[in-house]
Scaffold this motif. Structure first.
Motif, short mmCIF file in Angstrom:
data_model
loop_
_atom_site.label_atom_id
_atom_site.label_comp_id
_atom_site.label_asym_id
_atom_site.label_seq_id
_atom_site.Cartn_x
_atom_site.Cartn_y
_atom_site.Cartn_z
N SER A 141 35.51 -43.98 -49.05
CA SER A 141 36.75 -44.25 -49.79
C SER A 141 37.58 -45.22 -48.96
O SER A 141 38.13 -44.85 -47.92
CB SER A 141 37.54 -42.95 -50.02
OG SER A 141 38.80 -43.23 -50.59
N LEU A 142 37.64 -46.47 -49.43
CA LEU A 142 38.37 -47.51 -48.72
C LEU A 142 39.31 -48.22 -49.69
O LEU A 142 39.01 -48.34 -50.88
CB LEU A 142 37.40 -48.54 -48.13
CG LEU A 142 36.43 -48.00 -47.06
CD1 LEU A 142 35.38 -49.05 -46.73
CD2 LEU A 142 37.19 -47.58 -45.81
N PRO A 143 40.47 -48.68 -49.20
CA PRO A 143 41.38 -49.41 -50.09
C PRO A 143 40.76 -50.73 -50.56
O PRO A 143 39.95 -51.34 -49.84
CB PRO A 143 42.62 -49.66 -49.22
CG PRO A 143 42.15 -49.52 -47.81
CD PRO A 143 41.01 -48.54 -47.84
N ASP A 144 41.11 -51.15 -51.75
CA ASP A 144 40.60 -52.41 -52.28
C ASP A 144 41.07 -53.57 -51.42
O ASP A 144 42.21 -53.57 -50.93
CB ASP A 144 41.07 -52.60 -53.72
CG ASP A 144 40.55 -51.51 -54.64
OD1 ASP A 144 39.34 -51.27 -54.66
OD2 ASP A 144 41.39 -50.87 -55.32
N THR B 235 30.87 -49.45 -52.26
CA THR B 235 31.42 -48.17 -52.69
C THR B 235 30.56 -47.54 -53.77
O THR B 235 30.29 -46.33 -53.74
CB THR B 235 32.86 -48.34 -53.20
OG1 THR B 235 33.67 -48.89 -52.14
CG2 THR B 235 33.47 -47.03 -53.63
N ALA C 106 40.53 -38.69 -58.07
CA ALA C 106 40.81 -40.11 -58.27
C ALA C 106 40.25 -40.62 -59.59
O ALA C 106 40.80 -41.54 -60.20
CB ALA C 106 40.26 -40.93 -57.11
N GLY D 50 43.09 -43.95 -58.48
CA GLY D 50 43.69 -44.24 -57.18
C GLY D 50 44.36 -45.60 -57.21
O GLY D 50 43.70 -46.61 -57.48
N ASP E 8 45.39 -47.75 -55.07
CA ASP E 8 44.85 -48.81 -54.22
C ASP E 8 43.35 -48.64 -53.99
O ASP E 8 42.78 -49.23 -53.09
CB ASP E 8 45.58 -48.85 -52.87
CG ASP E 8 45.41 -47.55 -52.09
OD1 ASP E 8 44.96 -46.55 -52.69
OD2 ASP E 8 45.73 -47.54 -50.88
N ARG E 9 42.71 -47.82 -54.82
CA ARG E 9 41.28 -47.54 -54.67
C ARG E 9 40.59 -47.60 -56.04
O ARG E 9 40.03 -46.61 -56.50
CB ARG E 9 41.07 -46.19 -53.99
CG ARG E 9 41.30 -46.23 -52.48
CD ARG E 9 41.34 -44.84 -51.87
NE ARG E 9 41.22 -44.87 -50.43
CZ ARG E 9 42.20 -45.24 -49.60
NH1 ARG E 9 43.38 -45.59 -50.08
NH2 ARG E 9 42.01 -45.26 -48.29
N TYR F 206 36.75 -47.01 -55.60
CA TYR F 206 36.45 -45.59 -55.38
C TYR F 206 36.63 -44.79 -56.67
O TYR F 206 35.78 -43.96 -57.02
CB TYR F 206 37.36 -45.05 -54.28
CG TYR F 206 37.17 -43.59 -53.97
CD1 TYR F 206 36.04 -43.13 -53.30
CD2 TYR F 206 38.14 -42.65 -54.33
CE1 TYR F 206 35.86 -41.79 -53.00
CE2 TYR F 206 37.97 -41.31 -54.04
CZ TYR F 206 36.83 -40.88 -53.37
OH TYR F 206 36.68 -39.55 -53.09
N SER F 207 37.72 -45.04 -57.39
CA SER F 207 37.96 -44.33 -58.65
C SER F 207 36.84 -44.61 -59.64
O SER F 207 36.40 -43.71 -60.37
CB SER F 207 39.30 -44.75 -59.24
OG SER F 207 40.36 -44.49 -58.35
N THR G 124 41.02 -38.30 -45.71
CA THR G 124 42.34 -38.31 -46.38
C THR G 124 43.50 -38.52 -45.40
O THR G 124 44.64 -38.68 -45.84
CB THR G 124 42.58 -37.00 -47.15
OG1 THR G 124 42.56 -35.90 -46.23
CG2 THR G 124 41.52 -36.79 -48.21
#
Length: 247
Positions: free
Chosen positions: A92-95, A108, A144, A149, A151-152, A155-156, A192
């Protein structure tokens, strides 16, 4: 000594070196299971195995599960008595800020979803499970995918794909295999920590139970889905989020 519900059964846990993976491994060991822990992090795997009692019932396997062949090797480790796949592996990493950068999206999807599909293909091909002892698959989605999410997005999207996979596989593989998913909310793990550090107060106010979840609480739901009390549970995504989605 009383028998546990998983005596004689082997559980394969991907992401076995992570916080939820370790808690899940301990829960299954306490209930009599043998384990195969799979992860991409050799140090995390070694630490997870050393933390567990009964090392004679724990195997570790280093793998990215990046192909059906790699998934086949992992499944072979389970041997006789293979009863359940618990797929917790993921990132799980921010875009990225670079709008042309799609590499994180691809990584991802691969780390959360593609590997689950590869494992499912192997299990289907092997024809695991029967009328007297259904095989169990538990795939980890996330809150998510339900909320999104901010900023994710990658991941979502990956966790939404897991939810679709649960529903499709639960129909395709029944009745020999029961397939379910979990959708944890904010659980106290290293993954998290950055989110809690940045948005902790706001997130906590959204949880009716008014606290974050613990890895052991996720492990308990996973054990239920793999056990005899879930014999008529199939195709479900169970929220483990303190009531956040319903609030």
């Amino acid at each position: 000594m009383a028998q546990g519900p998983f005596d004689g059964k082997t559980i394969l846990i991907t992401g076995g070196g992570g916080a939820i993976g370790r808690a899940t491994a301990k829960r299954f060991l306490d209930d009599g299971a043998k384990l195969v822990l799979v992860d991409v992090n050799a140090q995390g795997l070694e630490a997870a195995a050393s933390d567990l009692a009964s090392p004679d019932r724990v195997q570790t396997h280093l793998s990215y599960l990046d192909s059906v062949a790699a998934a086949e090797v992992a499944v072979e480790k389970a041997g006789d008595g293979f009863h359940a796949l618990v797929h917790l592996a993921g990132i799980s990493l921010p875009d990225p800020e670079d709008y042309e950068d799609l590499d994180l999206f691809d990584r991802t999807i691969a780390a959360n979803t593609r590997n689950a599909y590869a494992l499912a293909r192997v299990i289907e091909r092997r024809g695991l499970g029967d009328a007297s002892d259904t095989f169990r698959i538990v795939l980890a989605s996330s809150m998510a995918y339900r909320r999104g999410g901010l900023d994710r997005v990658a991941y979502s999207s990956a966790k939404g794909a897991i939810a679709g996979m649960v529903r499709a596989l639960s129909r395709r593989l029944a009745p020999r295999v029961h397939v379910n998913g979990i959708a944890p909310g904010i659980i106290l793990t290293p993954m998290t920590e950055p989110i809690i550090k940045r948005r902790g107060d706001d997130l906590a106010r959204e949880i009716p139970i008014q606290r974050y979840g613990r890895p052991t609480e996720v492990a308990g739901v996973i054990a239920f889905l793999c056990g005899p009390d879930a014999s008529y549970v199939n195709g479900q995504i169970i929220n483990i989020d303190g009531g956040t989605i319903n609030s």
